[in-house]
Design a protein around this motif. Structure first.
Motif, PDB file in Angstrom:
ATOM      1  N   UNK A  27       1.549   0.433  -8.364  1.00  0.00           N
ATOM      2  CA  UNK A  27       1.626   0.834  -6.958  1.00  0.00           C
ATOM      3  C   UNK A  27       1.064   2.242  -6.745  1.00  0.00           C
ATOM      4  N   UNK A  28       0.922   2.987  -7.841  1.00  0.00           N
ATOM      5  CA  UNK A  28       0.421   4.360  -7.712  1.00  0.00           C
ATOM      6  C   UNK A  28      -0.843   4.560  -8.533  1.00  0.00           C
ATOM      7  N   UNK A  54       2.644  14.638  -9.010  1.00  0.00           N
ATOM      8  CA  UNK A  54       3.979  14.278  -9.491  1.00  0.00           C
ATOM      9  C   UNK A  54       4.330  12.842  -9.086  1.00  0.00           C
ATOM     10  N   UNK A  55       4.793  12.069 -10.068  1.00  0.00           N
ATOM     11  CA  UNK A  55       5.143  10.662  -9.849  1.00  0.00           C
ATOM     12  C   UNK A  55       6.639  10.439  -9.667  1.00  0.00           C
ATOM     13  N   UNK A  83       8.325   6.394 -15.251  1.00  0.00           N
ATOM     14  CA  UNK A  83       8.713   5.374 -16.243  1.00  0.00           C
ATOM     15  C   UNK A  83       7.731   4.194 -16.198  1.00  0.00           C
ATOM     16  N   UNK A  84       7.343   3.794 -14.988  1.00  0.00           N
ATOM     17  CA  UNK A  84       6.377   2.704 -14.863  1.00  0.00           C
ATOM     18  C   UNK A  84       4.999   3.112 -15.370  1.00  0.00           C
ATOM     19  N   UNK A 119       8.661  -4.149 -14.189  1.00  0.00           N
ATOM     20  CA  UNK A 119       8.871  -2.746 -14.504  1.00  0.00           C
ATOM     21  C   UNK A 119      10.168  -2.218 -13.924  1.00  0.00           C
ATOM     22  N   UNK A 120      10.191  -0.914 -13.649  1.00  0.00           N
ATOM     23  CA  UNK A 120      11.414  -0.224 -13.232  1.00  0.00           C
ATOM     24  C   UNK A 120      11.407   0.045 -11.728  1.00  0.00           C
ATOM     25  N   UNK A 121      12.553  -0.163 -11.112  1.00  0.00           N
ATOM     26  CA  UNK A 121      12.698   0.066  -9.677  1.00  0.00           C
ATOM     27  C   UNK A 121      12.862   1.559  -9.429  1.00  0.00           C
TER      28      UNK A 121
END
Length: 347
Positions: free
Chosen positions: A27-28, A111-112, A117-118, A216-218
């Protein structure tokens, strides 16, 4: 956290089934992670240690050296994604000075946050990943013991381990070598987590293919580790290694903040509620009542700094009022009684 922020968080969590796989990956992609140290190549290692770096370069040295100093196991690589902005040069220097070709160090263009984590999951390609915060450590035979557990649980999608709360980075733990021959991993049943979150994601070995399958991670939920663990247990096989082989640093931890705990407890309350929605219809009212006792007990414990390792003092009655849960010492005592009966049934 004030009342308005609490209500916004609760409104968001109420709308979602937190146990359903949702794709959070890529998504990023518009924000790059630039390789600064190491070589971009497909790894033939068994496991990648993933480290999200964030503004703690002094503690990071302990974390990364705890991996490089592992005994009896060397089939790993390390991938670091640095989210620390102005302190990135310090992290980069530490990695360069180590001069170890098993390390890949990336600097995030912007910065994410929790999405880091994803990003780390996206940057790896080994069969397994192992999560390590930059203020924690893997004890010296962590990877060796976890590989033993993996060999004894062939259908595992995730293996978690016990942790020790460290007051300083030089804390050491000694496990008798003979213990490993007696220890068997225990299969986790997600239904037990209506009573407690008995596991911990940091230091865990996660099958990368399964993590990708779950999306993945939410990163929109502050308790993304508990949410991922519960989802993994519901849709896959999770085992516990009972050995305390992960050192959890508390000195510079975000969990030292009361508002962080409020957000975590609210999130975990709705994670449990989502799990309850997947249980037998007749059991749901009972499980919801048990969950209310649980949150009352946690809130009561966190209202006394002497009862928790973080020394955080929280307003238990306010937290319970946000969740429309009756707060009382009676509910806390009932929860502790339920937990005793639960452990007696397991033993």
């Amino acid at each position: 956290m004030n009342d308005i922020l609490a209500k916004e968080l609760i409104s968001n969590l109420k709308r979602r089934d937190l146990m359903q796989p949702v794709n959070y990956l890529h998504r990023m992609d518009d924000i790059s992670s630039i390789l600064k140290v190491g070589v971009e190549k497909k790894s033939d290692a068994l496991v990648t240690i993933i480290i999200p770096a964030y503004r703690r370069p002094d503690l990071f040295s302990y974390a990364i050296n705890s991996v490089l100093n592992q005994k009896l196991f060397s089939d790993f690589e390390i991938v670091i994604a640095d989210d620390s902005e102005e302190l990135a040069s310090e992290y980069e220097k530490i990695v360069k000075d180590l001069g170890d070709d098993r390390i890949r160090y990336y600097k995030n263009e912007k910065r994410l946050g929790w999405y880091n984590w994803n990003r780390l999951l996206e940057l790896t390609d080994t069969p397994w990943i192992c999560m390590l915060h930059d203020d924690d450590v893997l004890y010296d035979k962590h990877l060796y013991y976890m590989k033993k557990m993996l060999d004894r649980s062939k259908d595992a999608d995730m293996i978690v381990c016990e942790r020790i709360f460290m007051q300083n980075e030089e804390h050491q733990v000694n496990i008798c070598e003979g213990d490993i021959n007696q220890v068997m991993p225990r299969k986790n049943d997600y239904r037990e987590w209506n009573f407690r979150f008995g596991s911990f994601m940091l230091g865990a070995w996660i099958k990368r293919e399964k993590a990708v399958e779950l999306g993945g991670f939410d990163d929109e939920i502050i308790s993304l580790d508990y949410e991922f663990l519960a989802k993994m247990a519901m849709h896959g096989m999770v085992y516990t290694c009972p050995l305390p082989i992960y050192g959890y640093g508390v000195k510079a931890n975000e969990s030292m903040k009361a508002d962080m705990w409020e957000k975590m407890l609210i999130s975990e309350f709705y994670i449990c509620n989502s799990m309850i929605q997947h249980r037998n219809l007749l059991l749901r009212p009972i499980l919801r009542k048990i969950e209310q006792y649980s949150i009352a007990c946690h809130a009561e414990d966190m209202s006394h700094p002497s009862k928790n390792i973080y020394g955080v003092e929280m307003d238990a009655e306010r937290l319970c009022s946000w969740l429309n849960v009756k707060y009382s010492l009676r509910n806390s005592l009932l929860w502790k009684t339920i937990m005793k009966l639960h452990y007696m049934m397991l033993s």
